[in-house]
Design an enzyme around this catalytic site. Structure first.
Site, PDB file in Angstrom:
ATOM      1  N   HIS A   8      -0.627   5.372   9.143  1.00 50.16           N
ATOM      2  CA  HIS A   8       0.161   4.797   9.242  1.00 50.16           C
ATOM      3  C   HIS A   8       1.926   5.230   8.984  1.00 50.16           C
ATOM      4  O   HIS A   8       2.916   4.825  10.145  1.00 50.16           O
ATOM      5  CB  HIS A   8      -0.580   3.469   8.845  1.00 50.16           C
ATOM      6  CG  HIS A   8       0.382   2.546   8.740  1.00 50.16           C
ATOM      7  ND1 HIS A   8       0.223   1.042   9.646  1.00 50.16           N
ATOM      8  CD2 HIS A   8       1.674   2.275   8.329  1.00 50.16           C
ATOM      9  CE1 HIS A   8       1.337   0.327  10.136  1.00 50.16           C
ATOM     10  NE2 HIS A   8       2.037   1.054   9.164  1.00 50.16           N
ATOM     11  N   GLU A   9       1.730   5.648   7.825  1.00 51.15           N
ATOM     12  CA  GLU A   9       3.210   5.563   7.047  1.00 51.15           C
ATOM     13  C   GLU A   9       4.260   7.605   7.683  1.00 51.15           C
ATOM     14  O   GLU A   9       5.562   7.289   7.935  1.00 51.15           O
ATOM     15  CB  GLU A   9       2.931   6.249   5.502  1.00 51.15           C
ATOM     16  CG  GLU A   9       2.149   5.219   4.755  1.00 51.15           C
ATOM     17  CD  GLU A   9       3.207   3.492   5.102  1.00 51.15           C
ATOM     18  OE1 GLU A   9       4.346   3.164   5.453  1.00 51.15           O
ATOM     19  OE2 GLU A   9       2.219   2.468   5.132  1.00 51.15           O
ATOM     20  N   ALA A  36       1.104  -1.161  -0.120  1.00 51.04           N
ATOM     21  CA  ALA A  36      -0.244   0.002   0.166  1.00 51.04           C
ATOM     22  C   ALA A  36       0.479   1.110  -0.071  1.00 51.04           C
ATOM     23  O   ALA A  36       0.187   2.498  -0.577  1.00 51.04           O
ATOM     24  CB  ALA A  36      -0.965   0.157   0.871  1.00 51.04           C
ATOM     25  N   ALA A  37       1.834   1.252   1.220  1.00 46.47           N
ATOM     26  CA  ALA A  37       3.199   2.078   0.969  1.00 46.47           C
ATOM     27  C   ALA A  37       4.407   1.515   1.409  1.00 46.47           C
ATOM     28  O   ALA A  37       4.230   0.624   2.085  1.00 46.47           O
ATOM     29  CB  ALA A  37       2.104   3.515   1.409  1.00 46.47           C
ATOM     30  N   ASN A  55      10.188   5.676   3.491  1.00 44.23           N
ATOM     31  CA  ASN A  55      10.924   5.946   3.318  1.00 44.23           C
ATOM     32  C   ASN A  55      11.042   7.361   3.874  1.00 44.23           C
ATOM     33  O   ASN A  55      10.397   7.919   3.665  1.00 44.23           O
ATOM     34  CB  ASN A  55      11.464   6.269   1.792  1.00 44.23           C
ATOM     35  CG  ASN A  55      11.439   5.086   1.214  1.00 44.23           C
ATOM     36  OD1 ASN A  55      11.185   3.530   1.464  1.00 44.23           O
ATOM     37  ND2 ASN A  55      10.298   4.980   0.454  1.00 44.23           N
ATOM     38  N   GLU A  80       6.143  -1.196  13.140  1.00 44.78           N
ATOM     39  CA  GLU A  80       4.585  -1.791  12.563  1.00 44.78           C
ATOM     40  C   GLU A  80       3.368  -1.881  13.342  1.00 44.78           C
ATOM     41  O   GLU A  80       2.295  -1.361  13.285  1.00 44.78           O
ATOM     42  CB  GLU A  80       4.436  -3.198  11.776  1.00 44.78           C
ATOM     43  CG  GLU A  80       6.042  -3.412  10.073  1.00 44.78           C
ATOM     44  CD  GLU A  80       5.207  -2.278   9.383  1.00 44.78           C
ATOM     45  OE1 GLU A  80       4.083  -1.574   9.142  1.00 44.78           O
ATOM     46  OE2 GLU A  80       6.404  -1.435   8.827  1.00 44.78           O
TER      47      GLU A  80
END
Length: 991
Positions: free
Chosen positions: A410-411, A374-375, A378, A433
């Site tokens: 989330h990212e 999904a992503a 970085n 995570e």
């Protein structure tokens, strides 16, 4: 020996020395005889020596050839010498140049002899033929004496290697040999002299490679703009793919700083983790962007991209520049504005929550057409697949908006948990995570408080979902050892994400938010720009508790939850005594109780947890304040508040704990009666929790099969979304078990009520009036409508057909975005082939990412096997269908009762293609395997699955092991409970 050695080094033969001595010193006949004997002896010794040396050389050559064949390594030496010379130079690679007499390149982990400090990476990217060349300068410190440099490379052609010493004897160090050992994806450089501890060295490597089509390493993708196909190249290095783009120490512990330079045609632009520091242009139309030096970071968080995207920009109050890059048409339409807006708010939220500033001057969000996940978070350059970041407000549903929001939340969390503080090794990947998944709900609550994410949606979407998986005998601990490279990808599963989030939530509720935040701040401040393990986190939490006078050893508590698989079922029973006591017991919850007999070695272990059980006592009009009981033993007795004959017990208040709760049957009847008379006495979260627990306890054989259906009979009075959502998920699982049985209509009829009819009409009416209405009541109406249409409610069917027909005749889509998926699917399933073709045409012509996904999934609802088979083939071969959507198509066809076996057969036939496409992205592969097998439920299908695994299991063995267990459980349920279930259903309908 010494003379012979000296003579050979001087290039003179033994006979020459004897001749000299004859000339200088004349001898008698006897002396001549003696001299001749000595001469003969000398010749003999010389010949014998040559024979021995030749034999040794041959033996070494044979040994080396065997070693080379065993290693499968392509040996090479500096320069352009012939291959035989290369082989002889590398013949001594085994013992002499390896630490402790071993070969470190054969190990999973790199030898701990060197530590990188800084990378200077320069790349030239050739988009016309999808290749790139590069040069990397790595500055590293020697930790322990060694002659070997072992680092990672994969699919790279190494052209030249130079090693420099920064010590007193500065200069180029002589390389004895170098080679690539493919089984461990490492490159080995053996030096002539040792590197010394505490000294700094540099290595320079030039290399070249392809920009791969496979979505890992440095890969390419494409999109169509104004009829022209355009290409881009982007990186995906997590977990072990930086080595596909440049030689590096590709393990999380080897943090270093990076300075990246990218050279490419001026028609493209380039991005990396840091801002552009300087840019130079060549006369030939090429440009080189030099990016600023990064902070210390792991290799798998390095990133770059070469594309011709445009962007929108926002700036935070602290000066961080946020840019969202995407296709020019997507930027122009404003599809990226929503994600850009919430990212700006989220950066400030996380800084305030963690009390740690964001570390970089910029944050880029890059939307790409294809990506294996999904992503990817970085640092400073987060990459998203388009479906997870671009939103068209005119056609996107609330569920799409919510999913997109959570991916972004989330990212952004990973910029702290992952980028700033990185797990030491992959066994604790849940440390990043699990936190990011937990904060999906905390961060979304900050953005939209009315969505009630952490207190409500977390229960059904995280807790209930992961407990299904973790209740399998094939589950594993959240912290799992990594023994080989293939294990690394496997740790990225729902256990790491969702169980990690559930355990963090449980701990946050035990500690209380202030202490939880203090512990997180201490953890981040102590380990920023470094690595941490789970004990580092537990220690910080324990210290925070102790400062408040709370003596709880967090390590002892949490090790039970992280180092053993599964979770407990806590059984609470009233005692007959008059002292208001209850008996509380715990045992390992497993769906397949036979597994304990079949695998005694595993289940003979003493599975036991320290459980923070919250407990309340209630009756028809009141519920007490919760109390917490720490349950550490298999069975315990505790006193609770006053209990009468009609008093019920309720455990795990608001489902903050990661366990199921069972009761004696009398207590279950009292709880059901309470729900029927006044459900609001029990909280919304606990109503949903009771439904989930009762269905799963029945499925595992802890309760009779009629208890779950007795409980949900109260739903006709339920006005909240969450209990309906929990029931919907449970009924969906049950429906898939029954949908190919003769009596399935009994089950459907029992669920179609006036509540469904009324709610279906209300949903469509209110949605048409206000297409962007988002509230709990709207979610509830949508949930009930979905159930009604799925189980054959005629009113729902008529409305769906009418809306589809209006769209086709007017070519104007008046269907509200929030219910389009339900209406499209219902229409395709009920109407003729022309409707399927119409939806397929709209899929091709639509430019809205969210709408394309809904249209594609609707096509899987057809009751025409020919059309389903056509869709499967088209999705796998069409460039219009993203890789993640291909998986979803196969899974959704499998969820269609008519397409279940078709999807399974298609999966088997196309396995080689599917596995080659998704094999290295095991997370996607596991999703596919699980989705296509989870509803197989006949003995024949189980045998087919086992047969398939025998010949095709391979790297996906754990996913297949879970699949077998789930299908076995499905088959077993039919044998044990199907007839019992239908008998009760007939009785209930007759009564």
């Amino acid at each position: 020996m010494g003379i012979e050695d000296a003579s050979m080094r001087n290039g003179r033969a033994l006979s020459d020395q004897w001749a000299d001595s004859v000339v200088v010193r004349p001898r008698t006949t006897e002396q001549h005889i003696t001299v001749n004997k000595r001469l003969v002896l000398g010749f003999a010794i010389s010949i014998l020596t040559l024979i021995i040396v030749t034999a040794i050389a041959i033996t070494l050559s044979v040994s080396f050839e065997r070693c080379a064949a065993e290693s499968s390594g392509a040996l090479a030496a500096n320069g352009s010498s012939n291959s035989k010379w290369k082989q002889s130079q590398n013949a001594n690679i085994s013992h002499r140049d390896s630490e402790d007499g071993q070969q470190p390149w054969r190990h999973l982990r790199l030898p701990a002899t060197l530590r990188p400090r800084h990378y200077d990476l320069r790349l030239s990217v050739y988009m016309e033929n999808f290749t790139f060349s590069g040069e990397v300068h790595i500055e590293f410190e020697c930790v322990h004496s060694t002659k070997l440099i072992v680092l990672h490379t994969d699919r790279l052609e190494v052209d030249k290697v130079l090693v420099y010493s920064d010590s007193k004897k500065a200069g180029v160090m002589r390389i004895q040999r170098r080679f690539h050992y493919q089984p461990k994806q490492v490159y080995v450089i053996a030096l002539h002299r040792e590197m010394k501890p505490l000294r700094t060295y540099k290595i320079n490597i030039t290399f070249h490679a392809h920009i791969e089509h496979e979505l890992l390493g440095f890969f390419r993708s494409s999109y169509v703009l104004n009829g022209e196909r355009r290409f881009l190249a982007v990186t995906q290095f997590s977990p072990t793919h930086a080595r596909k783009a440049f030689p590096c120490f590709d393990e999380p512990i080897y943090k270093a700083t990076f300075r990246v330079s990218l050279k490419h045609e001026s028609s493209y632009q380039s991005l990396s983790n840091m801002p552009v520091e300087a840019s130079t242009s060549d006369e030939d139309g090429w440009v080189t962007n030099h990016f600023s030096r990064t902070p210390r970071m792991s290799t798998y968080y390095l990133a770059w991209a070469v594309c011709n995207f445009t962007y929108r920009e926002a700036v935070t109050e602290s000066g961080v520049v946020i840019r969202l890059y995407a296709r020019p048409d997507a930027i122009q339409s404003g599809s990226g504005d929503y994600a850009l807006h919430i990212t700006k708010r989220l950066l400030q939220f996380y800084q305030d929550y963690f009390k740690v500033k964001y570390s970089l001057p910029k944050l880029d969000l890059l939307a790409v057409p294809k990506h294996p996940y999904a992503a990817m978070e970085n640092w400073g350059l987060s990459v998203f697949v388009e479906q997870k970041i671009l939103l068209d407000p005119d056609v996107s549903s609330f569920s799409y908006q919510m999913e997109l929001t959570m991916v972004v939340v989330h990212e952004i969390c990973h910029q702290w948990f992952g980028d700033l503080v990185t797990p030491v090794w992959w066994e604790d990947v849940w440390l990043k995570e699990g936190f990011a998944h937990y904060f999906e709900y905390i961060g979304t609550d900050f953005l939209f408080p009315k969505w009630n994410m952490e207190k409500q949606r977390f229960l059904t979407d995280v807790l209930h979902e992961v407990m299904l998986l973790d209740g399998l005998a094939s589950s594993h601990p959240i912290s799992q050892e990594v023994f080989q490279a293939t294990d690394i990808d496997r740790v990225f599963d729902w256990i790491a994400y969702k169980k990690g989030a559930a355990l963090i939530r449980m701990l946050a509720n035990v500690m209380g938010q202030p202490l939880f935040q203090r512990g997180l701040n201490d953890y981040l401040m102590t380990h920023m720009y470094g690595n941490a393990a789970r004990d580092d986190l537990w220690n910080k939490f324990s210290e925070a508790m102790q400062r408040e006078g709370k003596d709880i050893n967090i390590t002892q508590v949490m090790d039970r939850w992280t180092l053993q698989m599964g979770y407990p079922v806590v059984t609470i029973s009233k005692n007959d005594s008059l002292d208001n006591s209850v008996t509380i017991s715990q045992e390992h919850f497993v769906y397949d109780t036979d597994a304990k007999i079949q695998n005694p070695e595993l289940f003979n272990k003493s599975f036991q947890w320290q459980i923070p059980l919250t407990l309340a006592v209630g009756n028809s009009s009141h519920i007490s304040t919760e109390t917490i009981i720490w349950v550490s033993n298999k069975t315990e007795t505790h006193r609770v508040g006053h209990m009468g004959g009609e008093t019920w017990l309720l455990g795990n208040i608001n489902q903050t704990g990661y366990f199921r709760v069972n009761y004696d049957l009398h207590n279950w009847r009292l709880l059901i009666q309470q729900l029927m008379t006044n459900s609001t006495i029990i909280s919304v979260g606990n109503r949903a929790g009771l439904i989930d627990d009762v269905f799963n306890l029945a499925r595992a054989g802890y309760l009779p099969q009629n208890v779950p259906l007795q409980m949900i009979s109260y739903l006709s009075q339920e006005t909240e979304f969450l209990p309906w959502h929990a029931a919907s998920r449970a009924l969906y699982q049950l429906d898939k078990l029954l949908d190919r049985t003769e009596d399935h209509s009994l089950f459907s009829v029992s669920l179609i009520s006036d509540q469904f009819t009324v709610c279906c009409i209300l949903t469509l009416t209110s949605a048409i009036r206000n297409t962007r209405l988002i509230s709990s009541s709207t979610e509830l109406q949508r949930e009930v409508m979905m159930l009604a249409c799925s189980f054959g409610n005629k009113h729902c069917h008529r409305q769906a057909v009418s809306l589809i027909s209006d769209w086709i005749s007017s070519n104007k889509n008046r269907i509200p975005p929030n219910v389009r998926d339900i209406v499209y699917c219902t229409g395709v399933s009920l109407m003729d082939e022309d409707v399927w073709e119409f939806i397929w045409m709209k899929f091709h012509s639509s430019t809205a990412i969210s709408e394309k996904k809904v249209l594609l999934e609707a096509l899987t609802c057809s009751d025409n096997i020919f059309l389903l088979n056509r869709l499967l083939n088209l999705s796998l071969t069409s460039d219009l269908v993203p890789d993640q959507d291909v998986i979803d198509v196969i899974i959704h066809v499998g969820r269609n009762p008519l397409g279940r076996h078709l999807a399974w057969r298609y999966f088997c036939e196309k396995w080689d293609i599917l596995n080659s496409r998704y094999g290295e992205a095991l997370f996607m592969n596991s999703k596919l395997i699980s989705g296509v097998t989870e509803f197989l439920n006949t003995e024949a299908e189980l045998n087919e699955l086992k047969e398939f695994i025998l010949t095709n299991g391979g790297e996906s063995a754990p996913a297949f092991a879970r699949a077998v267990e789930i299908v076995q459980a499905n088959v077993k349920w039919h044998i044990l409970f199907q007839q019992q279930f239908y008998r009760w259903l007939r009785k209930a309908l007759d009564g």
